[in-house]
Design a protein around this motif. Sequence first.
Motif, short mmCIF file in Angstrom:
data_model
loop_
_atom_site.label_atom_id
_atom_site.label_comp_id
_atom_site.label_asym_id
_atom_site.label_seq_id
_atom_site.Cartn_x
_atom_site.Cartn_y
_atom_site.Cartn_z
N ARG A 74 -9.66 -20.04 -10.88
CA ARG A 74 -11.00 -20.03 -11.16
C ARG A 74 -11.61 -20.45 -9.74
NH1 ARG A 74 -10.43 -25.21 -15.09
NH2 ARG A 74 -10.35 -26.88 -13.62
N ALA A 75 -13.08 -19.70 -9.72
CA ALA A 75 -13.85 -20.72 -8.52
C ALA A 75 -13.83 -21.89 -7.52
CB ALA A 75 -14.99 -20.18 -8.88
N SER A 76 -14.03 -22.78 -8.70
CA SER A 76 -13.57 -23.94 -8.69
C SER A 76 -12.59 -24.77 -7.96
CB SER A 76 -14.23 -25.37 -9.95
OG SER A 76 -13.02 -25.07 -10.93
N ASP A 77 -11.25 -24.26 -8.22
CA ASP A 77 -10.20 -24.10 -7.55
C ASP A 77 -9.88 -24.28 -6.29
OD1 ASP A 77 -9.10 -24.81 -10.04
OD2 ASP A 77 -8.14 -22.78 -10.00
N LEU A 78 -11.02 -23.34 -5.11
CA LEU A 78 -11.11 -22.46 -4.19
C LEU A 78 -12.35 -23.99 -3.13
CD1 LEU A 78 -11.32 -18.83 -3.85
CD2 LEU A 78 -9.36 -21.00 -3.30
N VAL A 80 -13.28 -26.14 -2.66
CA VAL A 80 -13.07 -28.11 -1.84
C VAL A 80 -12.74 -27.48 -0.47
CG1 VAL A 80 -11.69 -28.62 -4.20
CG2 VAL A 80 -10.70 -27.04 -1.91
N PRO A 81 -12.87 -28.48 -0.13
CA PRO A 81 -12.81 -28.91 1.93
C PRO A 81 -11.55 -28.21 2.28
CG PRO A 81 -14.08 -31.16 0.90
CD PRO A 81 -13.58 -29.69 -0.57
N GLY A 82 -11.68 -28.05 3.50
CA GLY A 82 -10.28 -27.18 3.82
C GLY A 82 -9.88 -26.06 3.45
N ARG A 83 -10.75 -25.68 2.63
CA ARG A 83 -10.19 -23.65 2.01
C ARG A 83 -10.65 -22.93 2.71
NH1 ARG A 83 -5.84 -24.17 -0.25
NH2 ARG A 83 -4.86 -25.04 -1.78
N ARG A 84 -10.33 -22.09 3.34
CA ARG A 84 -11.11 -21.05 3.86
C ARG A 84 -11.46 -19.50 3.53
NH1 ARG A 84 -6.15 -21.12 7.63
NH2 ARG A 84 -5.30 -21.03 6.29
N ILE A 85 -12.12 -19.22 2.58
CA ILE A 85 -12.38 -18.19 2.43
C ILE A 85 -13.50 -16.66 3.52
CG2 ILE A 85 -14.20 -17.28 0.56
CD1 ILE A 85 -14.16 -20.00 -1.04
N GLU A 94 -22.26 -12.69 1.86
CA GLU A 94 -21.77 -13.29 2.55
C GLU A 94 -22.89 -15.27 2.12
OE1 GLU A 94 -22.08 -16.13 7.35
OE2 GLU A 94 -22.32 -13.75 6.59
N ARG A 95 -24.17 -14.38 2.21
CA ARG A 95 -25.02 -15.33 0.79
C ARG A 95 -24.22 -16.43 -0.43
NH1 ARG A 95 -29.04 -11.83 3.25
NH2 ARG A 95 -28.66 -10.24 1.60
N ALA A 96 -23.87 -14.74 -1.12
CA ALA A 96 -23.38 -15.08 -2.33
C ALA A 96 -22.40 -16.16 -2.65
CB ALA A 96 -22.67 -13.28 -3.19
N LEU A 100 -21.54 -20.02 -3.76
CA LEU A 100 -21.08 -20.16 -4.96
C LEU A 100 -19.76 -21.22 -4.53
CD1 LEU A 100 -20.09 -16.33 -5.84
CD2 LEU A 100 -20.81 -18.25 -7.61
N PHE A 101 -19.73 -21.42 -3.71
CA PHE A 101 -18.50 -21.74 -2.77
C PHE A 101 -19.12 -23.53 -1.38
CE2 PHE A 101 -16.40 -18.08 -3.98
CZ PHE A 101 -15.46 -18.51 -4.54
N PRO A 102 -19.74 -24.09 -1.47
CA PRO A 102 -20.78 -24.87 -0.88
C PRO A 102 -19.72 -25.50 -0.46
CG PRO A 102 -21.90 -25.86 -2.89
CD PRO A 102 -20.17 -23.95 -3.19
#
Length: 247
Positions: A74-78, A80-85, A94-96, A100-102
């Motif tokens: 799920r989105a909340s799993d990604l 987090v600081p350190g995750r590269r998307i 990119e805006r989305a 979604l992943f601030p």
Amino acid sequence: PMRQGRRFAKETRRGLEVVPFRWPMLERDLAAGRFDVAMAGVTMLPQRAVVGTFTRPVARVGVMVLTWPGLATRASDLDVPGRRIGVNAGGYLERAARRLFPHATIVPIDNNRALADHLMAATVDAVVSDELEAPIFQKVVPNAVAFGPLTQDRKAYLTRDPALADELDQWLRVHEADGSLVPLRAWAFGPRWAAAHTIASSDLDALLALVDLRLAFMPSIADAKERLGLPTEDATVEETVRAQARE
């Protein structure tokens, strides 16, 4: 979209010239007159409505995420600081992704086709795509898992000429009604988008899309009114809007 464009041009006796563009340059290229209409399944966004006129929606396509098994479901799993998307640079996705992943690190990638390669090479932990492209990327990275959609976005065609937008919109309406748009949409977007729609359902979706687009402008309008010292609410204008809605 290319088949629909060719058929529209043929039936309306127009010439057809295909002009490639990059998503970050869409609004600028359209405003500059590099092409008359964008038919690549353009997400309906307020900043694009500033430079052109949308047709009725042709498909609903949401944001998807591809990642490795066990890393996230799920989105909340990604988020987090350190995750590269990774995400296509400069466009709506990119805006989305940033919305979604601030908390994650967003990695803009100039070449959209290279997203799957970056995931395969593990230079990113996940990539943001949409329901149209995610299956294509999964063919390149067969072990990747996808989840979503995380949004409900409408795709439409965008033109700088309101008269052309109206003509194209009516053309879509007619061919939605006679069923001939179904195979064209399936070819353009995939079998999931092959369902037939009635005129009533197409008209309703067009109306709801315009309402959503209008509402998307509201924060910017409120901000502009605040900067100019204007009242946020205008009773006269509101009554005019209500009267038009009732009519």
